[in-house]
Design a protein around this motif. Structure first.
Motif, PDB file in Angstrom:
ATOM      1  N   UNK A   1     -10.012   4.863   1.701  1.00 43.60           N
ATOM      2  CA  UNK A   1      -9.609   5.210   2.987  1.00 43.60           C
ATOM      3  C   UNK A   1      -9.685   3.679   3.592  1.00 43.60           C
ATOM      4  N   UNK A   2      -8.709   3.594   4.637  1.00 39.89           N
ATOM      5  CA  UNK A   2      -8.815   2.158   5.188  1.00 39.89           C
ATOM      6  C   UNK A   2      -9.724   2.220   6.233  1.00 39.89           C
TER       7      UNK A   2
ATOM      8  N   UNK B   1      -2.040   1.583  -2.653  1.00 37.52           N
ATOM      9  CA  UNK B   1      -1.819   2.823  -3.083  1.00 37.52           C
ATOM     10  C   UNK B   1      -1.847   2.879  -4.786  1.00 37.52           C
ATOM     11  N   UNK B   2      -1.733   1.960  -5.270  1.00 38.24           N
ATOM     12  CA  UNK B   2      -1.837   1.656  -6.798  1.00 38.24           C
ATOM     13  C   UNK B   2      -3.328   2.011  -7.319  1.00 38.24           C
ATOM     14  N   UNK B   3      -4.270   1.516  -6.440  1.00 39.88           N
ATOM     15  CA  UNK B   3      -5.485   1.584  -6.535  1.00 39.88           C
ATOM     16  C   UNK B   3      -6.058   2.637  -5.948  1.00 39.88           C
ATOM     17  N   UNK B   4      -5.517   3.712  -5.404  1.00 42.40           N
ATOM     18  CA  UNK B   4      -6.061   4.898  -4.885  1.00 42.40           C
ATOM     19  C   UNK B   4      -5.936   4.728  -3.460  1.00 42.40           C
TER      20      UNK B   4
ATOM     21  N   UNK C   1      -5.339   5.886   0.037  1.00 44.67           N
ATOM     22  CA  UNK C   1      -4.714   6.950   0.689  1.00 44.67           C
ATOM     23  C   UNK C   1      -3.820   6.567   1.836  1.00 44.67           C
ATOM     24  N   UNK C   2      -2.617   7.443   2.013  1.00 47.88           N
ATOM     25  CA  UNK C   2      -1.873   7.126   3.350  1.00 47.88           C
ATOM     26  C   UNK C   2      -2.581   8.399   4.152  1.00 47.88           C
ATOM     27  N   UNK C   3      -2.785   7.824   5.379  1.00 53.11           N
ATOM     28  CA  UNK C   3      -3.495   8.977   6.351  1.00 53.11           C
ATOM     29  C   UNK C   3      -2.608   9.198   7.569  1.00 53.11           C
TER      30      UNK C   3
ATOM     31  N   UNK D   1      -4.871  14.076   7.708  1.00 57.56           N
ATOM     32  CA  UNK D   1      -3.960  14.666   6.359  1.00 57.56           C
ATOM     33  C   UNK D   1      -4.000  13.275   5.667  1.00 57.56           C
ATOM     34  N   UNK D   2      -4.343  13.241   4.087  1.00 55.97           N
ATOM     35  CA  UNK D   2      -4.141  12.186   3.416  1.00 55.97           C
ATOM     36  C   UNK D   2      -3.393  12.605   2.138  1.00 55.97           C
ATOM     37  N   UNK D   3      -2.349  11.377   1.856  1.00 58.72           N
ATOM     38  CA  UNK D   3      -1.287  11.976   0.835  1.00 58.72           C
ATOM     39  C   UNK D   3      -1.433  10.682  -0.187  1.00 58.72           C
TER      40      UNK D   3
END
Length: 323
Positions: free
Chosen positions: A238-239, A273-276, A278-280, A292-294
């Motif tokens: 998570x950012x 994102x390649x390292x996991x 998430x887009x939040x 919401x995380x994708x």
């Protein structure tokens, strides 16, 4: 490794050859259409970054493999087959939408079994409550000791420093029967799976994260998911801006453990994102209402991962270390 070969090592590592997930309620295992309309279009923005092989060089992968990371000490096989893993845990609602694809062909992996597990808002893992915040296994967290240390250490320390709980160290056997914030579900024909949980907290030595595994070539039965191989073991991140916002909301605001940032984490590979990563999505100023995380995860369905971040070559036995 085939379903007939025997993996060496402790019982918890044999999920590479045979694993069974207890169904949460009758008929749960045969449920279809994971997410339904709920997940429609969830990956539209991310799919724009996926390039086909047309016009590319021969053998060029259409999507980068998602980074492999260590399993950590707190994986428990035979988790409940369910999409809502919250149970009675308090925290900010989190909807986690994952899409699993073959990194070489970009085709979705249907009927794969996806595991996720993570700590609660105060950094405690189910199954390891007696270990406190972050558990043991080489790092743990919890309340620091009080008082002034006696004696002065001498000499030069040797060996590597202990890893944060959930990152390194060997597997820890569960200390209790709790299984909140753990679950397994199948991907639909689009390779998508949706989980409902709460935003994870943190503990000493690690940034906020979720663990995940992807299993393929197994069989879905009335009892759960059996056989197959583990083709991906990773962690989802998570950012910092989002994590900082959660820290202002109860019960996260009561977590007094010093938090490790994403940049300072020893497990996050630092490649987005390649390292996991998430887009939040959440409403600014109202994160307590939910996040919401994708993420699209590119995996190699032909690979077998042993939980240490390395592949097991065909015919080789799995490592006994959880990493």
């Amino acid at each position: 490794m085939t379903g007939q070969q025997t993996a060496q090592g402790p019982k918890h590592k044999r999920d590479l050859t045979r694993r069974k997930v207890v169904a949460a309620g009758a008929g749960a295992v045969v449920a279809a259409g994971v997410g339904g309309a709920f997940a429609t279009g969830a990956f539209a923005g991310e799919e724009a970054t996926v390039k086909g092989k047309a016009g590319g060089t021969s053998g060029e992968a259409c999507y980068k493999l998602t980074s492999e990371t260590t399993e950590g000490p707190y994986y428990i096989d035979a988790d409940k087959l369910r999409r809502d893993i919250t149970e009675d845990q308090e925290g900010i609602p989190l909807t986690l939408r994952l899409k699993v694809i073959d990194s070489d062909s970009c085709k979705p992996l249907a009927n794969a079994a996806v595991d996720i597990w993570h700590c609660n808002a105060l950094g405690v893992y189910s199954g390891y409550e007696s270990m406190g915040s972050g558990g043991g296994g080489g790092g743990g967290g919890g309340t620091p000791p009080s008082g002034t240390p006696s004696g002065t250490p001498t000499g030069t320390p040797t060996g590597a420093p202990p890893a944060g709980g959930g990152g390194g160290g060997g597997h820890e056997e569960p200390t209790d029967d709790e299984r909140y914030l753990r679950g397994t579900w199948r991907t639909d024909r689009k390779g998508e799976v949706v989980f409902r949980t709460v935003f994870p907290g943190w503990y000493q030595g690690r940034c906020v994260h979720i663990h995940t595994k992807v299993h393929v070539n197994g069989t879905w039965t009335d009892a759960g998911y059996e056989g197959g191989t583990t083709c991906h073991t990773g962690q989802l991140f998570f950012d910092e801006a989002t994590v900082s916002a959660t820290a202002e909301v109860a019960p996260y605001s009561t977590n007094t453990t010093t938090r490790t940032t994403l940049d300072d984490d020893t497990i996050y590979p630092g490649n987005g994102t390649e390292g996991g990563l998430l887009k939040l999505k959440y409403k600014k100023g109202a994160i307590a209402k939910g996040v919401v995380a994708t993420l699209t995860m590119g995996v190699d369905p032909e690979a077998t991962q042993d939980g240490t971040g390395a592949s097991v070559q065909p015919g080789a036995s799995a490592s006994a270390s959880a990493g």
